[in-house]
Write a protein that holds these residues in place. Structure first.
Motif, PDB file in Angstrom:
ATOM      1  N   SER A 185     107.369 -33.580 -39.964  1.00 25.52           N
ATOM      2  CA  SER A 185     108.218 -33.840 -38.814  1.00 25.52           C
ATOM      3  C   SER A 185     109.632 -33.325 -39.094  1.00 25.52           C
ATOM      4  O   SER A 185     109.817 -32.136 -39.324  1.00 25.52           O
ATOM      5  N   SER A 211     103.645 -30.655 -39.107  1.00 19.43           N
ATOM      6  CA  SER A 211     104.111 -31.146 -37.802  1.00 19.43           C
ATOM      7  C   SER A 211     105.589 -30.850 -37.566  1.00 19.43           C
ATOM      8  O   SER A 211     106.356 -31.683 -37.083  1.00 19.43           O
ATOM      9  N   THR A 312      99.599 -28.636 -37.866  1.00 21.98           N
ATOM     10  CA  THR A 312      99.898 -29.754 -36.992  1.00 21.98           C
ATOM     11  C   THR A 312      98.681 -30.661 -36.887  1.00 21.98           C
ATOM     12  O   THR A 312      97.605 -30.335 -37.375  1.00 21.98           O
ATOM     13  N   GLU A 316      99.312 -34.790 -31.577  1.00 29.31           N
ATOM     14  CA  GLU A 316     100.601 -35.262 -32.072  1.00 29.31           C
ATOM     15  C   GLU A 316     101.298 -36.226 -31.105  1.00 29.31           C
ATOM     16  O   GLU A 316     101.718 -37.323 -31.479  1.00 29.31           O
ATOM     17  N   THR A 370     102.236 -31.845 -27.020  1.00 27.87           N
ATOM     18  CA  THR A 370     101.833 -31.561 -28.404  1.00 27.87           C
ATOM     19  C   THR A 370     101.989 -30.088 -28.705  1.00 27.87           C
ATOM     20  O   THR A 370     102.510 -29.700 -29.763  1.00 27.87           O
ATOM     21  N   TYR A 374     104.945 -28.975 -31.263  1.00 20.26           N
ATOM     22  CA  TYR A 374     104.400 -28.829 -32.611  1.00 20.26           C
ATOM     23  C   TYR A 374     103.504 -27.607 -32.808  1.00 20.26           C
ATOM     24  O   TYR A 374     103.775 -26.771 -33.663  1.00 20.26           O
ATOM     25  N   CYS A 411      97.107 -38.296 -34.185  1.00 17.16           N
ATOM     26  CA  CYS A 411      98.484 -38.313 -33.694  1.00 17.16           C
ATOM     27  C   CYS A 411      99.482 -37.932 -34.789  1.00 17.16           C
ATOM     28  O   CYS A 411      99.136 -37.758 -35.954  1.00 17.16           O
ATOM     29  N   HIS A 412     100.711 -37.843 -34.364  1.00 20.81           N
ATOM     30  CA  HIS A 412     101.819 -37.564 -35.268  1.00 20.81           C
ATOM     31  C   HIS A 412     101.832 -38.583 -36.409  1.00 20.81           C
ATOM     32  O   HIS A 412     101.655 -39.784 -36.186  1.00 20.81           O
TER      33      HIS A 412
END
Length: 506
Positions: A185, A211, A312, A316, A370, A374, A411-412
């Motif tokens: 991130s 990500s 990724t 996300e 997303t 990302y 997901c993230h």
């Protein structure tokens, strides 16, 4: 095993357990307060005797995550001014082993290298010296008011930590010529900036970007807009000296309110690029540390010889829509409006819909967001490396946890405990559920360690013809050009020179 080593500032004593020695809370720079507030980091003062390095040091000032994310994303807050510190895990202080340096995520306002889920013992077990870093966050790390004060202090901190690694990691058994910087991130977005920063050249041989890639930056004009809004919230003049005089508690709370204000009314005229990025504090293309937007600099050859692993998670943005319940309140008008802000028309939305029969407007917005935030930046980073020295590999993390009735998706942040092989850490229970698959952690963690060791994660390199991508799941497999029709919708968008649809001029 030796538990005392000598650094350039002095000797440190770590704690040995199970063949691994951990050294925690080692300062790599002086405390960034007092006369050093809002200034580039300077070296830590030397000390006499042996410094105990058996407990995590202070973390950068920050507000807690807001609900419900405070129950899903592990966070640690340790008070103290000596927050520019790092932690080292090593299996052999007398060796010459590959090194991995972790830059945490948290939207540039949260997170720390002291989160137990980032414990580097498993990397050390597998013959890698692991380092995790704390760096300045929020205004202290990324404020830019255009008043002559230096920008990108959080990036300067990261460069100082990587310089410390070059100078000292051999004492811990690491090879300074074989350093991989990895992050997730905001940490990955930081790495995208470091790849483009001339002052970071030569500090690492490889990089892993999870990500996050090389698109999340602010122009000086946007950064000044954000800074002025912060000053207004605090009731002070938009000057570094005035903001430095604000109590830290009030400052970090104002930072939190600032992000909420952007999310509630993301008007580009008011916030610049931050209106789409949804983060008030990001690296700034200041013309000094970052001479050009990172993706453009990389396409022009910056960090050309650095090997990259970039990827990724499949879903996300569902982290930000499912736990809050927002996903169920997105209607067709909101979907089309959101897609338009990202540069997609109704025909593009129809393409996403056709690939997801029965998907709700919220599901479709999550997929589009997303890709904008990302996936497409990661693809653009890989494309920018075509024809340049240095190998590039791509991955997609696709395992879906059972939490939130299975709606959360891949997901993230879902990959984090798999990368560190720390599935036992109960702090991830709310995100991943009680029994995430250990065999997947074995696969992901081994790929990261292999890449750091020799530059090969275990699948073919990326090229624009086949676009081979490792999809991590149960089982894992190499895909050729995943979701090509959706990828093609972004042609001409999110490119090295396209910028965002509403990018203001400096």
């Amino acid at each position: 095993m030796q538990s005392v080593v000598s650094t350039r500032q002095g000797r440190v004593r770590g704690a040995a357990e199970g063949g691994i020695t951990a050294f925690k809370g080692i300062p790599y720079a002086a405390p960034p307060f007092g006369p050093d507030r809002f200034r580039p980091p300077r070296p830590a003062e030397p000390w006499d005797g042996v410094r105990e390095a058996v407990a995590y040091g202070p973390t950068a000032p920050k507000a807690p995550y807001t609900p419900p994310f405070d129950r899903l994303i592990p966070e640690v807050d340790i008070p103290g001014e000596d927050c520019l510190n790092l932690n080292v895990w090593t299996p052999d202080p007398g060796g010459s082993l590959p090194v991995m340096v972790w830059l945490h995520g948290g939207a540039f306002t949260n997170g720390s290298g002291s989160v137990p889920g980032y414990d580097g013992s498993r990397f050390a077990r597998d013959g890698v010296v692991c380092v995790t870093v704390n760096y300045r966050l929020g205004a202290d790390g990324f404020l830019h008011l255009g008043d002559g004060a230096p920008a990108n202090l959080g990036l300067h901190d990261q460069i100082a930590a990587l310089t410390w690694v070059q100078d000292n990691i051999a004492a811990f058994g690491g090879d300074p010529g074989n350093v991989t910087v990895f992050g997730e991130s905001a940490g990955a977005m930081s790495i995208g900036a470091l790849l483009a920063a001339p002052s970071a050249a030569g500090l690492f041989r490889r990089a892993v970007l999870q990500s996050g890639a090389a698109h999340h930056t602010l122009s000086p004009a946007s950064a000044r807009l954000v800074g002025r809004h912060l000053a207004d919230l605090l009731g002070v003049e938009p000057a570094v000296e005035a903001i430095a005089a604000v109590p830290l508690r009030a400052l970090v709370q104002a930072q939190q309110h600032l992000r909420a204000a952007i999310s509630a009314a993301p008007d580009p005229a008011r916030w610049g690029e931050a209106a789409l990025n949804l983060m008030p504090f990001e690296p700034v293309v200041d013309g000094v540390l970052l001479p050009a937007p990172p993706i453009e600099a990389i396409a022009a050859g910056a960090a050309a010889g650095v090997d990259l692993l970039v990827g990724t998670n499949s879903d996300e943005f569902r982290l930000f829509l499912v736990p809050t319940g927002v996903i169920d309140h997105v209607d067709e008008q909101m979907l089309l409006g959101g897609a338009a802000r990202y540069g997609l028309d109704t025909a593009a939305v129809a393409e996403y819909r056709a690939a997801r029969p029965g998907a709700s407007p919220g599901d479709l917005l999550a997929a589009i967001a997303t890709d904008w935030f990302y996936r497409i930046p990661a693809v653009r980073l890989a494309e920018a490396r075509t024809g340049l020295p240095g190998a590039t590999y791509m991955y997609e993390f696709a395992w879906q946890p059972p939490t939130f009735d299975g709606r959360l998706g891949a997901c993230h942040a879902a990959e984090l405990p798999f990368v560190f092989d720390n599935l036992h850490d109960k702090a991830f229970l709310g995100l991943l559920g009680p029994e995430p698959p250990q065999e997947l952690a074995d696969t992901v963690h081994a790929a990261w360690a292999s890449f750091a060791t020799g530059g090969d994660p275990g699948w073919p390199a990326y090229d624009p013809d086949t676009r081979r991508t490792m999809q991590f799941g149960t089982p894992s497999e190499v895909l050729t050009d995943p979701r090509p029709r959706e990828r093609a919708l972004w042609d001409g968008l999110r490119g090295p020179t396209a910028g965002s649809p509403s990018r203001p001029s400096p």
